[in-house]
Design a protein around this motif. Structure first.
Motif, mmCIF file in Angstrom:
data_model
loop_
_atom_site.group_PDB
_atom_site.id
_atom_site.type_symbol
_atom_site.label_atom_id
_atom_site.label_comp_id
_atom_site.label_asym_id
_atom_site.label_seq_id
_atom_site.Cartn_x
_atom_site.Cartn_y
_atom_site.Cartn_z
ATOM 1 N N LEU A 109 0.738 -1.117 0.024
ATOM 2 C CA LEU A 109 -0.105 -0.010 -0.005
ATOM 3 C C LEU A 109 0.838 1.216 0.060
ATOM 4 C CD1 LEU A 109 -2.706 -1.025 2.611
ATOM 5 C CD2 LEU A 109 -3.023 -0.568 0.114
ATOM 6 N N THR A 112 -0.531 7.144 0.716
ATOM 7 C CA THR A 112 -1.844 7.777 0.320
ATOM 8 C C THR A 112 -2.974 6.948 0.452
ATOM 9 O OG1 THR A 112 -0.601 9.257 -1.355
ATOM 10 C CG2 THR A 112 -2.887 9.227 -1.626
ATOM 11 N N GLU B 106 4.086 10.657 -1.555
ATOM 12 C CA GLU B 106 3.258 9.553 -0.675
ATOM 13 C C GLU B 106 2.300 8.726 -1.668
ATOM 14 O OE1 GLU B 106 1.194 11.647 2.472
ATOM 15 O OE2 GLU B 106 2.912 11.982 3.765
ATOM 16 N N HIS B 107 2.142 9.215 -2.806
ATOM 17 C CA HIS B 107 1.230 8.514 -3.461
ATOM 18 C C HIS B 107 2.093 7.367 -4.319
ATOM 19 C CE1 HIS B 107 2.905 11.734 -6.080
ATOM 20 N NE2 HIS B 107 2.517 10.984 -7.173
ATOM 21 N N HIS B 108 3.581 7.637 -4.346
ATOM 22 C CA HIS B 108 4.463 6.474 -4.790
ATOM 23 C C HIS B 108 5.067 5.717 -3.948
ATOM 24 C CE1 HIS B 108 8.155 5.174 -6.635
ATOM 25 N NE2 HIS B 108 7.514 4.804 -7.543
ATOM 26 N N LEU B 109 5.394 6.253 -2.512
ATOM 27 C CA LEU B 109 6.078 5.221 -1.534
ATOM 28 C C LEU B 109 5.235 4.353 -0.939
ATOM 29 C CD1 LEU B 109 8.409 8.289 0.116
ATOM 30 C CD2 LEU B 109 9.124 6.320 -1.339
ATOM 31 N N THR B 110 5.557 3.352 -0.593
ATOM 32 C CA THR B 110 4.792 2.387 0.157
ATOM 33 C C THR B 110 4.941 2.776 1.551
ATOM 34 O OG1 THR B 110 6.662 0.890 0.841
ATOM 35 C CG2 THR B 110 5.225 0.576 -1.219
ATOM 36 N N ASN B 202 -14.956 -10.452 -27.952
ATOM 37 C CA ASN B 202 -14.242 -9.721 -26.802
ATOM 38 C C ASN B 202 -13.857 -8.231 -27.824
ATOM 39 O OD1 ASN B 202 -13.895 -12.381 -25.814
ATOM 40 N ND2 ASN B 202 -11.972 -12.758 -27.062
ATOM 41 N N THR B 205 -13.933 -3.897 -25.836
ATOM 42 C CA THR B 205 -13.734 -3.466 -24.470
ATOM 43 C C THR B 205 -12.485 -2.836 -24.470
ATOM 44 O OG1 THR B 205 -12.353 -5.581 -24.457
ATOM 45 C CG2 THR B 205 -14.841 -5.807 -24.076
ATOM 46 N N HIS B 208 -9.126 -5.484 -23.029
ATOM 47 C CA HIS B 208 -9.092 -7.016 -23.426
ATOM 48 C C HIS B 208 -7.694 -7.398 -23.425
ATOM 49 C CE1 HIS B 208 -10.300 -10.891 -24.665
ATOM 50 N NE2 HIS B 208 -9.554 -10.617 -25.666
ATOM 51 N N LEU B 209 -7.341 -8.584 -22.751
ATOM 52 C CA LEU B 209 -5.999 -9.146 -22.772
ATOM 53 C C LEU B 209 -5.963 -10.153 -24.073
ATOM 54 C CD1 LEU B 209 -5.098 -9.673 -19.096
ATOM 55 C CD2 LEU B 209 -4.628 -7.748 -20.720
ATOM 56 N N GLY B 293 -22.119 0.158 -17.939
ATOM 57 C CA GLY B 293 -21.022 -0.661 -18.602
ATOM 58 C C GLY B 293 -20.050 0.332 -19.363
ATOM 59 N N PRO B 296 -15.138 4.095 -16.777
ATOM 60 C CA PRO B 296 -15.146 5.042 -15.884
ATOM 61 C C PRO B 296 -14.631 6.610 -16.617
ATOM 62 C CG PRO B 296 -13.522 3.772 -15.278
ATOM 63 C CD PRO B 296 -14.361 2.942 -16.440
ATOM 64 N N HIS B 333 -19.487 -2.030 -25.389
ATOM 65 C CA HIS B 333 -19.368 -3.603 -25.557
ATOM 66 C C HIS B 333 -20.716 -4.286 -25.299
ATOM 67 C CE1 HIS B 333 -18.531 -7.401 -23.996
ATOM 68 N NE2 HIS B 333 -17.862 -7.429 -25.079
#
Lengths: 369, 369
Positions: A109, A112, B106-110, B202, B205, B208-209, B293, B296, B333
C-alpha cells in the motif's frame, strides 16, 4: 476435499490468529490470486473478521483470463464505481464487521492509500500484515510445481527453436520479440518477464534491455527468457558464441561462470542457508577476480511472480525448504567486451528424492552458432 | 540556454518554495526521468535543500537506454550496495544537509519504504509532495510533442500494415505480437502498453487481454496499440469488421461510437473542463441506452506514462490547457456480441492554431477487411 484456495486462506487465518490479528486485508495482486485463484483488476481480499472471506473488485473486463470463478465459500463484491478503490471498500467492510483491528500489506500500500483506508475505518487500528502471504507462497505444492514445469518446457522449446535459426545480422529487439512469439506459440499465456537478448558488449548482463545492435561474428549472445503458464513464471538464461571458433578468453570466461553456476545448483538442498547458496555461486567468480560488478543476488524464488522470496544474496536470511523453486543465475560482464550468464530454474528437493530438480533443461555446453 | 531538465527542476523548486518546502524527494520513475532526462533503475532525486540537486541510483546496467548522462549541474551518487534503496540514501542526505523538512511522493512510496525514510532522517519532518511533478508534466513542450508525434506515426504504420494482411483464422495473441514486432520495426523503443486485440465477443472492450480466439467472418475486430519513442507513449484504437458486409447492428453501433468520439474530439479546447469533454463523449452513448457498463473515463493524458493526468471522467476536476496531449476513446461493448472502440491521441490547441491536433491519423471509416 476443501478447495486449495480455501485451505490457503485458512492457513493465513491461523498465522493471523497466532499474532492476535482478527482481520487481514490482502492487496498484493499475486497474493490475492494465491488465496482466491483469481485476481480481477484492483481486487482486494478481506480475510475475516467473521468466518466468511470477501473479495472486493472492480467490474471485470469480459473474458478476463484471470477471472476464474472464485471459490463458492468466498463472498464476492463488485464495486459500484468502476474507478473506486477496492481496498478502501474492503477496509470499510472490516469496520462495519467490527474487526478488532485490521492488518494490511504496508509493503504494498502507498502512504496515500493507507491514509484513505484509515479515513474509512474510523478508529479501527491498522497493523502491518508484512510478508505473511509471501511466506505462505514460499513452498509450492505439486500443482504449482507442475505449472512451473510446463512453463520451463515452453521456454526451453522457444529457445531451442531460436538456436536453429540464422542469428548473424539480426537485432537484439527482433530476437527478443521472436522468442516471445514462440513462447506464445507453445502455449504460454505470455512472457514471464521482458525477454532479454544481449549481444557482444551487451552480453552477460543481468537485465539488459534489447537494443538495435545486430548479432556479429565472434559475439557472445546472452538470452534470458521465461514463460507464464497458469500464472506461474519460470526463467532460463544461456550464453552462446557466434561463429565457428570461440576465442580463448570466451572459453575461459564461460567455463568459470559454468563452474559457479554448477556450484550454486549443487548447493541447493533443504535446510541450507540461502546466503550459503549465494556464496557457493559467488565465490568462484570472486576468486577469479570478478568480484567487482557482480549482481547483488545469485538467484531468487519464482512462482506467481518472477522475482519472489527467497533471495539468494549475501545478506539473505533463512534457509531453503523442499519444494521451493529458485533460479541460479551467476554472470560476469566485462565492460566493453561482454560476458556470460547462465540461468536455470530448479526446485529444491532432498537428496533422498534425487536432489534439486532442474526444470530448464536446455544444454549448458558452450554452443558456437 | 539552460538544460531543459534544469529548468524543470527550477520550476519544481519554485512550487516547493511557494509552499514552504525546502527539499523534495522524487521517486516516481517517470517523474525522475522528467526532471533529469534519465531514470536509472531505482533512482531517487533529491531537489534541494541546497542549490545542488542530487540523483541517487543503483549501479546502472551497461548500455541502459535510459542512461543518457544526467545534466552536468546534477550531482550523481551511485549506491555502494546495489540492492540498497536510493530513496533512503537520498533522505539521509537531506538530513545531513539540514533540510528543514522533506516533501516525499506519498502516492508512490509504500508505507514500509516511508517508514524506512523516517528512520534515517532522525527528526526531519516528512511532508507530502503530492502530484507536484505530475502537474508540471501536464503541459508538454514542443520537444515532447514531437516525440509523441513520431510515436503516433509509428503506431499508425504498424496498424496500417496489419490491415493489409490476412486476418481470418489468426488468434488475438498472434495479431498482438505481430503488431508489437511492427512497432519495433518502425523505430519504437517498444510498445507503449500491452497491445490489445479483441475479436467477436471480445471486441469493443477497454483492456481486453489477447486470447487464443481466432478471427472469424462477421467479427468485429478491435485493436488498441501504441508506440514508445524517447520515453513518450501514444495510443490508437480502431474497430474493423471482418468479411464483406457488416451487419446492420454493426453499422449502427459503429456510427454511434464514431459520433461520440467525434463529439469528444471537437470538445477539446484550452479552458474546457475535463468533465465536459467526458460528458460530450459519454452523452450520445447514454442517450442510445448504453450508459450501463461504460468505462469510467472517456480519455486521459499521455506522455512519459500511458495513463497520466488529466483524466477525462465525470468526477474529473480542472480544465484543459493548450499543449496537453490526451486520448479520446469511447467504446460500447454488448456482452456476448462484442462492440466498438475508437481511440485517438490528440494535442489540445487553441482554435487560432487550428484546434485539436490529431496525432493518430489512421482512418476512422468502418473498414470491412
Amino acid at each position: 476435499m476443501a478447495d486449495v484456495h480455501t485451505t490457503r486462506r485458512a492457513r493465513l487465518r491461523d498465522r493471523c490468529a497466532a499474532t492476535g490479528v482478527t482481520a487481514a486485508l490482502v492487496t498484493g495482486p499475486a497474493n490475492v490470486r494465491y488465496l482466491t485463484g483469481c485476481a480481477p483488476q484492483g481486487a482486494a481480499l478481506l480475510v475475516g473478521p467473521g468466518p466468511e472471506d470477501t473479495l472486493v473488485h472492480l467490474r471485470p473486463p469480459p473474458e478476463d483470463p484471470d477471472r476464474d470463478e472464485p471459490p463458492d465459500d468466498l463472498r464476492s463484491i463488485v464495486l459500484p464505481t468502476p474507478d473506486g478503490d477496492a481496498a478502501v471498500a474492503a477496509a470499510e467492510l472490516a469496520g462495519e464487521q467490527r474487526a478488532g483491528s485490521l492488518a494490511v500489506e504496508e509493503h504494498h500500500l502507498t502512504v496515500t492509500r493507507h491514509r484513505a483506508l484509515r479515513s474509512v475505518t474510523a478508529g479501527l487500528p491498522l497493523s502491518d500484515l508484512g510478508g505473511a502471504v509471501e511466506q505462505l507462497r514460499l513452498v509450492k505444492d505439486e500443482h504449482e510445481i507442475a505449472a512451473l514445469r510446463i512453463a520451463a518446457e515452453i521456454a526451453d522449446q522457444a529457445l531451442g527453436e531460436l538456436l536453429e535459426s540464422i542469428l548473424v545480422g539480426r537485432t537484439e529487439r527482433h530476437l527478443a520479440l521472436e522468442l516471445e512469439r514462440r513462447l506464445v506459440d507453445h502455449g504460454a499465456e505470455g512472457p514471464a518477464f521482458p525477454t532479454s537478448v544481449g549481444t557482444g558488449p551487451n552480453s552477460g548482463t543481468a537485465r539488459h534491455l534489447p537494443s538495435d545492435r545486430r548479432v556479429e561474428e565472434g559475439d557472445f549472445l546472452t538470452v534470458r527468457l521465461g514463460a507464464r503458464y497458469r500464472g506461474y513464471r519460470c526463467e532460463v538464461g544461456r550464453t552462446f558464441v557466434i561463429g565457428t571458433a570461440p576465442a580463448s578468453w570466451q572459453i575461459e570466461l564461460y567455463e568459470l561462470v559454468f563452474e559457479a553456476q554448477r556450484a550454486g545448483r549443487e548447493a541447493l538442498a533443504p535446510g541450507v542457508a540461502c546466503r550459503d547458496v549465494d556464496r557457493a555461486t559467488r565465490q568462484p567468480l570472486i576468486a577469479a577476480g570478478h568480484g567487482e560488478g557482480l549482481a547483488p543476488w545469485s538467484g531468487h524464488g519464482v512462482g506467481l511472480e518472477i522475482d519472489e522470496d527467497p533471495r539468494l544474496s549475501p545478506a539473505a536470511m533463512g534457509k531453503l525448504d523442499a519444494c521451493v523453486p529458485v533460479t541460479v543465475e551467476p554472470g560476469v560482464h566485462l565492460p566493453g567486451r561482454g560476458g556470460v550468464r547462465i540461468d536455470d530454474t530448479l526446485v529444491v528437493r532432498p537428496l533422498a528424492d534425487g536432489g534439486p530438480e532442474l526444470l530448464t533443461i536446455t544444454t549448458k555446453e558452450l554452443l558456437a552458432l
